[in-house]
Design an enzyme around this catalytic site. Structure first.
Site, mmCIF file in Angstrom:
data_model
loop_
_atom_site.group_PDB
_atom_site.id
_atom_site.type_symbol
_atom_site.label_atom_id
_atom_site.label_comp_id
_atom_site.label_asym_id
_atom_site.label_seq_id
_atom_site.Cartn_x
_atom_site.Cartn_y
_atom_site.Cartn_z
ATOM 1 N N PHE A 101 0.820 -1.213 0.000
ATOM 2 C CA PHE A 101 0.000 0.000 0.000
ATOM 3 C C PHE A 101 0.862 1.275 0.000
ATOM 4 O O PHE A 101 0.876 2.043 -0.974
ATOM 5 C CB PHE A 101 -0.930 -0.056 1.221
ATOM 6 C CG PHE A 101 -1.533 1.237 1.667
ATOM 7 C CD1 PHE A 101 -2.128 2.111 0.752
ATOM 8 C CD2 PHE A 101 -1.521 1.595 3.023
ATOM 9 C CE1 PHE A 101 -2.697 3.313 1.179
ATOM 10 C CE2 PHE A 101 -2.089 2.784 3.452
ATOM 11 C CZ PHE A 101 -2.669 3.648 2.529
ATOM 12 N N THR A 112 10.031 -11.352 9.352
ATOM 13 C CA THR A 112 10.186 -10.273 8.358
ATOM 14 C C THR A 112 10.554 -8.936 9.010
ATOM 15 O O THR A 112 11.505 -8.272 8.600
ATOM 16 C CB THR A 112 8.882 -10.119 7.544
ATOM 17 O OG1 THR A 112 8.774 -11.239 6.662
ATOM 18 C CG2 THR A 112 8.884 -8.838 6.723
ATOM 19 N N THR A 156 6.273 2.954 12.886
ATOM 20 C CA THR A 156 4.842 3.234 13.088
ATOM 21 C C THR A 156 4.566 3.847 14.462
ATOM 22 O O THR A 156 5.336 3.626 15.408
ATOM 23 C CB THR A 156 4.039 1.915 12.937
ATOM 24 O OG1 THR A 156 2.711 2.114 13.416
ATOM 25 C CG2 THR A 156 4.652 0.761 13.732
ATOM 26 N N GLU A 201 2.481 2.801 16.364
ATOM 27 C CA GLU A 201 2.084 1.718 17.277
ATOM 28 C C GLU A 201 3.218 1.327 18.220
ATOM 29 O O GLU A 201 2.978 0.676 19.240
ATOM 30 C CB GLU A 201 1.593 0.499 16.481
ATOM 31 C CG GLU A 201 0.493 0.905 15.535
ATOM 32 C CD GLU A 201 -0.425 -0.208 15.085
ATOM 33 O OE1 GLU A 201 -0.466 -1.258 15.741
ATOM 34 O OE2 GLU A 201 -1.113 0.006 14.076
ATOM 35 N N TYR A 254 2.546 -7.390 16.322
ATOM 36 C CA TYR A 254 2.965 -6.501 15.221
ATOM 37 C C TYR A 254 3.777 -5.327 15.759
ATOM 38 O O TYR A 254 4.890 -5.061 15.313
ATOM 39 C CB TYR A 254 1.736 -5.990 14.454
ATOM 40 C CG TYR A 254 2.026 -4.789 13.565
ATOM 41 C CD1 TYR A 254 2.889 -4.901 12.474
ATOM 42 C CD2 TYR A 254 1.467 -3.541 13.836
ATOM 43 C CE1 TYR A 254 3.171 -3.800 11.664
ATOM 44 C CE2 TYR A 254 1.740 -2.436 13.037
ATOM 45 C CZ TYR A 254 2.592 -2.573 11.951
ATOM 46 O OH TYR A 254 2.889 -1.478 11.163
ATOM 47 N N LYS A 304 -7.455 -3.813 6.424
ATOM 48 C CA LYS A 304 -7.383 -2.627 7.287
ATOM 49 C C LYS A 304 -8.745 -1.944 7.340
ATOM 50 O O LYS A 304 -9.572 -2.076 6.430
ATOM 51 C CB LYS A 304 -6.327 -1.640 6.777
ATOM 52 C CG LYS A 304 -4.944 -2.229 6.560
ATOM 53 C CD LYS A 304 -4.262 -2.592 7.841
ATOM 54 C CE LYS A 304 -2.794 -2.979 7.748
ATOM 55 N NZ LYS A 304 -2.267 -3.611 6.600
HETATM 56 P P1 NAD Z 1 1.378 -3.638 3.187
HETATM 57 O O1 NAD Z 1 1.043 -4.807 4.051
HETATM 58 O O2 NAD Z 1 0.346 -3.052 2.300
HETATM 59 O O3 NAD Z 1 2.629 -3.995 2.263
HETATM 60 C C1 NAD Z 1 3.764 -4.654 2.751
HETATM 61 C C2 NAD Z 1 4.637 -4.996 1.554
HETATM 62 O O4 NAD Z 1 5.824 -5.654 2.034
HETATM 63 C C3 NAD Z 1 3.978 -5.932 0.555
HETATM 64 O O5 NAD Z 1 4.252 -5.505 -0.747
HETATM 65 C C4 NAD Z 1 4.649 -7.280 0.850
HETATM 66 O O6 NAD Z 1 4.677 -8.150 -0.279
HETATM 67 C C5 NAD Z 1 6.031 -6.826 1.254
HETATM 68 N N1 NAD Z 1 6.739 -7.813 2.087
HETATM 69 C C6 NAD Z 1 6.241 -8.466 3.166
HETATM 70 N N2 NAD Z 1 7.170 -9.294 3.655
HETATM 71 C C7 NAD Z 1 8.279 -9.155 2.876
HETATM 72 C C8 NAD Z 1 9.575 -9.726 2.909
HETATM 73 N N3 NAD Z 1 9.905 -10.634 3.826
HETATM 74 N N4 NAD Z 1 10.455 -9.345 1.970
HETATM 75 C C9 NAD Z 1 10.116 -8.437 1.038
HETATM 76 N N5 NAD Z 1 8.903 -7.868 0.951
HETATM 77 C C10 NAD Z 1 7.998 -8.219 1.871
HETATM 78 O O7 NAD Z 1 1.975 -2.548 4.196
HETATM 79 P P2 NAD Z 1 1.810 -0.967 4.245
HETATM 80 O O8 NAD Z 1 0.545 -0.645 4.939
HETATM 81 O O9 NAD Z 1 2.095 -0.396 2.914
HETATM 82 O O10 NAD Z 1 2.992 -0.604 5.250
HETATM 83 C C11 NAD Z 1 4.295 -0.336 4.749
HETATM 84 C C12 NAD Z 1 5.194 0.008 5.917
HETATM 85 O O11 NAD Z 1 4.678 1.133 6.621
HETATM 86 C C13 NAD Z 1 5.314 -1.108 6.945
HETATM 87 O O12 NAD Z 1 6.638 -1.150 7.420
HETATM 88 C C14 NAD Z 1 4.368 -0.695 8.053
HETATM 89 O O13 NAD Z 1 4.770 -1.218 9.297
HETATM 90 C C15 NAD Z 1 4.516 0.812 7.994
HETATM 91 N N6 NAD Z 1 3.361 1.580 8.459
HETATM 92 C C16 NAD Z 1 2.108 1.327 7.973
HETATM 93 C C17 NAD Z 1 1.037 2.109 8.387
HETATM 94 C C18 NAD Z 1 -0.350 1.894 7.830
HETATM 95 O O14 NAD Z 1 -1.295 2.554 8.277
HETATM 96 N N7 NAD Z 1 -0.556 1.030 6.844
HETATM 97 C C19 NAD Z 1 1.234 3.135 9.299
HETATM 98 C C20 NAD Z 1 2.528 3.367 9.785
HETATM 99 C C21 NAD Z 1 3.594 2.587 9.348
HETATM 100 P P1 TYD Z 2 -6.543 -1.034 11.522
HETATM 101 O O1 TYD Z 2 -6.827 -0.432 10.197
HETATM 102 O O2 TYD Z 2 -6.393 -2.495 11.648
HETATM 103 O O3 TYD Z 2 -5.245 -0.268 12.070
HETATM 104 P P2 TYD Z 2 -4.544 -0.321 13.529
HETATM 105 O O4 TYD Z 2 -5.054 -1.453 14.288
HETATM 106 O O5 TYD Z 2 -3.151 -0.497 13.137
HETATM 107 O O6 TYD Z 2 -4.836 1.004 14.145
HETATM 108 O O7 TYD Z 2 -7.685 -0.597 12.537
HETATM 109 C C1 TYD Z 2 -7.974 0.769 12.772
HETATM 110 C C2 TYD Z 2 -8.949 0.824 13.933
HETATM 111 O O8 TYD Z 2 -10.175 0.200 13.536
HETATM 112 C C3 TYD Z 2 -8.466 0.069 15.153
HETATM 113 O O9 TYD Z 2 -8.877 0.761 16.338
HETATM 114 C C4 TYD Z 2 -9.191 -1.254 15.066
HETATM 115 C C5 TYD Z 2 -10.490 -0.884 14.403
HETATM 116 N N1 TYD Z 2 -11.078 -1.953 13.576
HETATM 117 C C6 TYD Z 2 -12.407 -2.344 13.794
HETATM 118 O O10 TYD Z 2 -13.102 -1.803 14.658
HETATM 119 N N2 TYD Z 2 -12.925 -3.351 13.015
HETATM 120 C C7 TYD Z 2 -12.174 -3.970 12.057
HETATM 121 O O11 TYD Z 2 -12.693 -4.904 11.403
HETATM 122 C C8 TYD Z 2 -10.828 -3.546 11.837
HETATM 123 C C9 TYD Z 2 -9.962 -4.194 10.799
HETATM 124 C C10 TYD Z 2 -10.323 -2.529 12.636
#
Ligand code: NAD
Ligand code: TYD
Length: 341
Positions: free
Chosen positions: A11, A100, A124, A126, A149, A188
């Site tokens: 993403f 990972t 993050t 978190e 996580y 998510k």
């Molecule tokens: P995502 O789950 O959408 O994508 C993760 C990507 O990493 C995928 O393309 C997957 O194929 C790749 N991947 C997983 N394991 C791998 C491995 N062993 N080797 C190589 N590639 C691998 O994640 P995202 O939401 O885009 O998050 C990206 C980064 O940002 C992560 O480090 C996450 O912890 C961090 N992050 C995410 C959020 C959020 O809200 N999504 C917020 C803060 C930080």
């Molecule tokens: P999520 O997108 O999983 O992110 P994070 O847990 O990393 O914050 O969830 C966002 C918020 O939404 C979190 O408080 C959990 C809640 N949530 C639900 O209430 N129902 C759901 O099915 C999911 C996936 C999340």
């Protein structure tokens, strides 16, 4: 510059690649991705014909392949997005998160140490754990992760800092808030709720839905990372978010209003174990590098929701494929039983 973007088919990684190539037309990007369920080639569907972009399919835990890729592609900078990223998946099957997120990041650090490359690591909010009312996390706060996580991300974050302290490596870290936007896997909350509403299925809200999150647009995360890459200081950590939060029920309300759907779709279900009540970050350190988010959280959630309404081609095959199995595992019993409001 030649960038290695690990996790670039996910993403945030794919949004970053698109943003970076748009802003830095002279640069080359190698996406290094294991293509797990969350890593999808179609996230970069518009760019695979671009000669500045290529894909290496591999695991960040594969030291020989990471090293060889960096050497043959003359990589100057690794931006590490690769991770297992979903809290609920980390509760169902935690070991791969350590593999990972911790070991994989450690391998990248070893390659960086050997080859003298710069590393930017995506962490993050978190890692701070849940935050009491009245406080906003600052970068020097102690880490207090509470899910498998978050614990794996905190360990990776601290390894990166340890490599700066011990070896003086050119590393930087950003800690992002909850991101929303295009191409987010529908496990998510915002894409799950948007696509469920579009499908006429219930929206499973954990517990009372009063948990607070800073829903930041992925565009602002990308500009935040760019700001740190261009003006950040080695060894430093920067929070990236809007600095404002809303409850999950407020987020759900925006999703439903944007789609013109009825609140009757909301279903309170059993809470997530160890559910963090509130995340909130102070983002003044990044602001001091002349960065400002474009979207407030309400706009971010509404914009993201609109994207899912307009891009069924992207999420429909996911929702009807392997995702189904995870969905049933995570939600079938919860939806059947309901939960406290
Ligand atoms: P995502 O789950 O959408 O994508 C993760 C990507 O990493 C995928 O393309 C997957 O194929 C790749 N991947 C997983 N394991 C791998 C491995 N062993 N080797 C190589 N590639 C691998 O994640 P995202 O939401 O885009 O998050 C990206 C980064 O940002 C992560 O480090 C996450 O912890 C961090 N992050 C995410 C959020 C959020 O809200 N999504 C917020 C803060 C930080
Ligand atoms: P999520 O997108 O999983 O992110 P994070 O847990 O990393 O914050 O969830 C966002 C918020 O939404 C979190 O408080 C959990 C809640 N949530 C639900 O209430 N129902 C759901 O099915 C999911 C996936 C999340």
């Amino acid at each position: 510059m030649n960038l290695l973007v690990t996790g670039g088919c996910g993403f945030i990684g794919s949004n970053f690649v698109r943003y970076w190539l748009g802003q830095h037309p002279q640069d080359q990007v190698v996406v290094y991705d294991k293509l797990t369920y969350a890593g999808r080639r179609e996230n970069l569907h518009d760019l695979w014909n671009d000669p500045r972009l290529e894909l290496v399919v591999g695991d960040i835990g594969d030291l020989a392949l990471v090293r060889q890729t960096c050497q043959t592609k003359n990589i100057d900078l690794i931006v590490n997005f690769a991770a297992e990223t979903h809290v609920d998946q980390s509760i169902l099957g935690p070991l791969v998160f350590t593999e990972t997120n911790v070991r994989g990041t450690h391998v990248l650090l070893e390659v960086v140490r050997e080859l003298g490359i710069r590393l930017h690591h995506i962490s993050t909010d978190e890692v701070y754990g849940h935050i009491r009312d009245g406080h906003q996390s600052v970068e020097t706060d102690e880490l207090a992760p509470r899910s498998p996580y978050a614990a794996s991300k905190a360990a990776a974050d601290q390894l990166v800092q340890a490599y700066f302290i011990t070896y003086g490596l050119p590393v930087t870290i950003t800690r992002g808030a909850n991101n929303v936007g295009p191409y987010q896997y529908p496990e998510k909350a915002v894409p799950l709720f948007s696509t469920n509403a579009l499908l006429g299925e219930p929206l499973p809200v954990y517990g009372d839905g009063q948990q607070m999150r800073d829903y930041a647009h992925v565009y602002d995360h990308c500009t935040g990372i760019e700001t740190v890459l261009l003006r950040g200081e080695a060894g430093q950590v920067y929070n990236v978010g809007t600095g404002r939060e809303m409850t999950n029920l407020e987020m759900v309300d925006i999703v439903l209003t944007t789609l013109g759907k009825d609140y009757a779709l909301v279903k309170h279900v059993a809470d997530r174990p160890g559910h963090d009540r509130r995340y909130s970050m102070n983002v003044e350190k990044l602001r001091r590098l002349a960065w400002e988010p474009r979207y407030d959280p309400k706009e971010a959630v509404a914009e993201a929701t609109k994207w899912y309404a307009q891009n069924e081609w992207w999420w429909s095959p996911i929702r009807s494929g392997e995702f189904r199995e995870y969905y049933d595992r995570q939600y079938a019993q919860r939806l059947a039983e309901g939960g406290a409001q």
